[in-house]
Motif scaffolding. Structure first.
Motif, PDB file in Angstrom:
ATOM      1  N   CYS A  86       0.837  -1.194   0.000  1.00 32.33           N
ATOM      2  CA  CYS A  86       0.000   0.000   0.000  1.00 32.33           C
ATOM      3  C   CYS A  86       0.877   1.251   0.000  1.00 32.33           C
ATOM      4  CB  CYS A  86      -0.936   0.018   1.205  1.00 32.33           C
ATOM      5  SG  CYS A  86      -0.122   0.120   2.812  1.00 32.33           S
ATOM      6  N   PHE A  87       0.279   2.370  -0.415  1.00 32.15           N
ATOM      7  CA  PHE A  87       0.939   3.660  -0.310  1.00 32.15           C
ATOM      8  C   PHE A  87       0.536   4.303   1.001  1.00 32.15           C
ATOM      9  CE2 PHE A  87       1.242   3.357  -4.949  1.00 32.15           C
ATOM     10  CZ  PHE A  87       2.539   3.783  -5.134  1.00 32.15           C
ATOM     11  N   ILE A  88       1.507   4.881   1.689  1.00 26.20           N
ATOM     12  CA  ILE A  88       1.268   5.602   2.941  1.00 26.20           C
ATOM     13  C   ILE A  88       1.944   6.958   2.807  1.00 26.20           C
ATOM     14  CG2 ILE A  88       1.643   5.636   5.438  1.00 26.20           C
ATOM     15  CD1 ILE A  88       1.773   2.582   5.344  1.00 26.20           C
ATOM     16  N   ARG A  89       1.266   8.014   3.235  1.00 28.92           N
ATOM     17  CA  ARG A  89       1.876   9.344   3.221  1.00 28.92           C
ATOM     18  C   ARG A  89       2.679   9.498   4.501  1.00 28.92           C
ATOM     19  NH1 ARG A  89      -0.497  14.811   4.521  1.00 28.92           N
ATOM     20  NH2 ARG A  89       1.030  16.256   3.669  1.00 28.92           N
ATOM     21  N   ILE A  90       3.987   9.627   4.366  1.00 30.45           N
ATOM     22  CA  ILE A  90       4.890   9.755   5.509  1.00 30.45           C
ATOM     23  C   ILE A  90       5.733  11.014   5.292  1.00 30.45           C
ATOM     24  CG2 ILE A  90       6.786   8.693   6.802  1.00 30.45           C
ATOM     25  CD1 ILE A  90       5.720   5.960   5.847  1.00 30.45           C
ATOM     26  N   ASN A  91       5.647  11.946   6.234  1.00 34.84           N
ATOM     27  CA  ASN A  91       6.384  13.216   6.119  1.00 34.84           C
ATOM     28  C   ASN A  91       6.162  13.894   4.772  1.00 34.84           C
ATOM     29  OD1 ASN A  91       7.513  12.972   8.719  1.00 34.84           O
ATOM     30  ND2 ASN A  91       9.125  11.656   7.922  1.00 34.84           N
ATOM     31  N   GLY A  92       4.922  13.870   4.287  1.00 38.93           N
ATOM     32  CA  GLY A  92       4.561  14.535   3.043  1.00 38.93           C
ATOM     33  C   GLY A  92       4.919  13.777   1.784  1.00 38.93           C
ATOM     34  N   GLN A  93       5.514  12.598   1.905  1.00 36.16           N
ATOM     35  CA  GLN A  93       5.932  11.807   0.751  1.00 36.16           C
ATOM     36  C   GLN A  93       5.054  10.564   0.637  1.00 36.16           C
ATOM     37  OE1 GLN A  93       8.657  13.026  -1.088  1.00 36.16           O
ATOM     38  NE2 GLN A  93       8.453  14.728   0.328  1.00 36.16           N
ATOM     39  N   PHE A  94       4.795  10.094  -0.586  1.00 34.69           N
ATOM     40  CA  PHE A  94       4.063   8.850  -0.789  1.00 34.69           C
ATOM     41  C   PHE A  94       5.068   7.709  -0.776  1.00 34.69           C
ATOM     42  CE2 PHE A  94       1.229  11.801  -3.300  1.00 34.69           C
ATOM     43  CZ  PHE A  94       0.314  11.941  -2.283  1.00 34.69           C
ATOM     44  N   VAL A  95       4.935   6.809   0.192  1.00 33.35           N
ATOM     45  CA  VAL A  95       5.881   5.718   0.372  1.00 33.35           C
ATOM     46  C   VAL A  95       5.165   4.388   0.163  1.00 33.35           C
ATOM     47  CG1 VAL A  95       7.460   4.607   2.009  1.00 33.35           C
ATOM     48  CG2 VAL A  95       7.188   7.103   2.029  1.00 33.35           C
ATOM     49  N   TRP A  96       5.724   3.518  -0.686  1.00 34.24           N
ATOM     50  CA  TRP A  96       5.175   2.180  -0.908  1.00 34.24           C
ATOM     51  C   TRP A  96       5.674   1.271   0.205  1.00 34.24           C
ATOM     52  CZ3 TRP A  96       1.462  -0.043  -3.451  1.00 34.24           C
ATOM     53  CH2 TRP A  96       1.464  -1.421  -3.620  1.00 34.24           C
ATOM     54  N   VAL A  97       4.753   0.589   0.904  1.00 28.38           N
ATOM     55  CA  VAL A  97       5.094  -0.296   2.009  1.00 28.38           C
ATOM     56  C   VAL A  97       4.568  -1.693   1.692  1.00 28.38           C
ATOM     57  CG1 VAL A  97       4.852  -0.699   4.486  1.00 28.38           C
ATOM     58  CG2 VAL A  97       4.960   1.643   3.623  1.00 28.38           C
ATOM     59  N   ASP A  98       5.469  -2.689   1.747  1.00 29.14           N
ATOM     60  CA  ASP A  98       5.088  -4.058   1.434  1.00 29.14           C
ATOM     61  C   ASP A  98       5.754  -4.991   2.456  1.00 29.14           C
ATOM     62  OD1 ASP A  98       4.311  -6.410   0.277  1.00 29.14           O
ATOM     63  OD2 ASP A  98       5.590  -6.215  -1.484  1.00 29.14           O
ATOM     64  N   PRO A  99       4.966  -5.637   3.276  1.00 30.42           N
ATOM     65  CA  PRO A  99       3.510  -5.703   3.282  1.00 30.42           C
ATOM     66  C   PRO A  99       2.902  -4.467   3.934  1.00 30.42           C
ATOM     67  CG  PRO A  99       4.343  -7.053   5.052  1.00 30.42           C
ATOM     68  CD  PRO A  99       5.540  -6.534   4.297  1.00 30.42           C
ATOM     69  N   CYS A 100       1.661  -4.211   3.621  1.00 26.36           N
ATOM     70  CA  CYS A 100       0.950  -3.062   4.181  1.00 26.36           C
ATOM     71  C   CYS A 100       0.636  -3.321   5.660  1.00 26.36           C
ATOM     72  CB  CYS A 100      -0.343  -2.823   3.407  1.00 26.36           C
ATOM     73  SG  CYS A 100      -1.215  -1.340   3.933  1.00 26.36           S
ATOM     74  N   PRO A 101       0.977  -2.388   6.545  1.00 21.42           N
ATOM     75  CA  PRO A 101       0.707  -2.587   7.965  1.00 21.42           C
ATOM     76  C   PRO A 101      -0.756  -2.356   8.351  1.00 21.42           C
ATOM     77  CG  PRO A 101       1.768  -0.467   7.643  1.00 21.42           C
ATOM     78  CD  PRO A 101       1.720  -1.152   6.298  1.00 21.42           C
ATOM     79  N   TYR A 102      -1.604  -1.935   7.409  1.00 22.94           N
ATOM     80  CA  TYR A 102      -3.006  -1.639   7.731  1.00 22.94           C
ATOM     81  C   TYR A 102      -3.939  -2.654   7.124  1.00 22.94           C
ATOM     82  CZ  TYR A 102      -0.926   2.778   9.022  1.00 22.94           C
ATOM     83  OH  TYR A 102      -0.141   3.736   9.598  1.00 22.94           O
TER      84      TYR A 102
END
Length: 71
Positions: free
Chosen positions: A55-71
């Motif tokens: 999933c994409f997560i907005r972190i510090n104003g940036q779109f970051v791809w996280v795999d696996p998604c923590p949500y």
């Protein structure tokens, strides 16, 4: 979550600047609209788009791809 944005020309898809979130929407008649989503309308540290591989997560104003998604 309610996202806000502005309609942009479809050509925007060919030259996306970093950290740009674009939505392409088709209405009931098949007409497509291209929308640049306002980054500030996306909550920090929450999943904004999830797919099977992450999933994409907005972190510090940036779109970051996280795999696996923590949500």
């Amino acid at each position: 979550m309610k996202l806000t944005g502005v309609e942009v020309p479809a050509e925007t898809l060919f030259k996306l600047p970093p950290n740009t979130f674009i939505a392409v929407i088709s209405d009931d008649k098949g007409e497509m609209r291209t929308v640049k989503v306002d980054r500030d309308s996306i909550p920090e540290n929450e999943s904004l788009l999830g797919v099977a591989s992450g999933c994409f997560i907005r972190i510090n104003g940036q779109f970051v791809w996280v795999d696996p998604c923590p949500y």
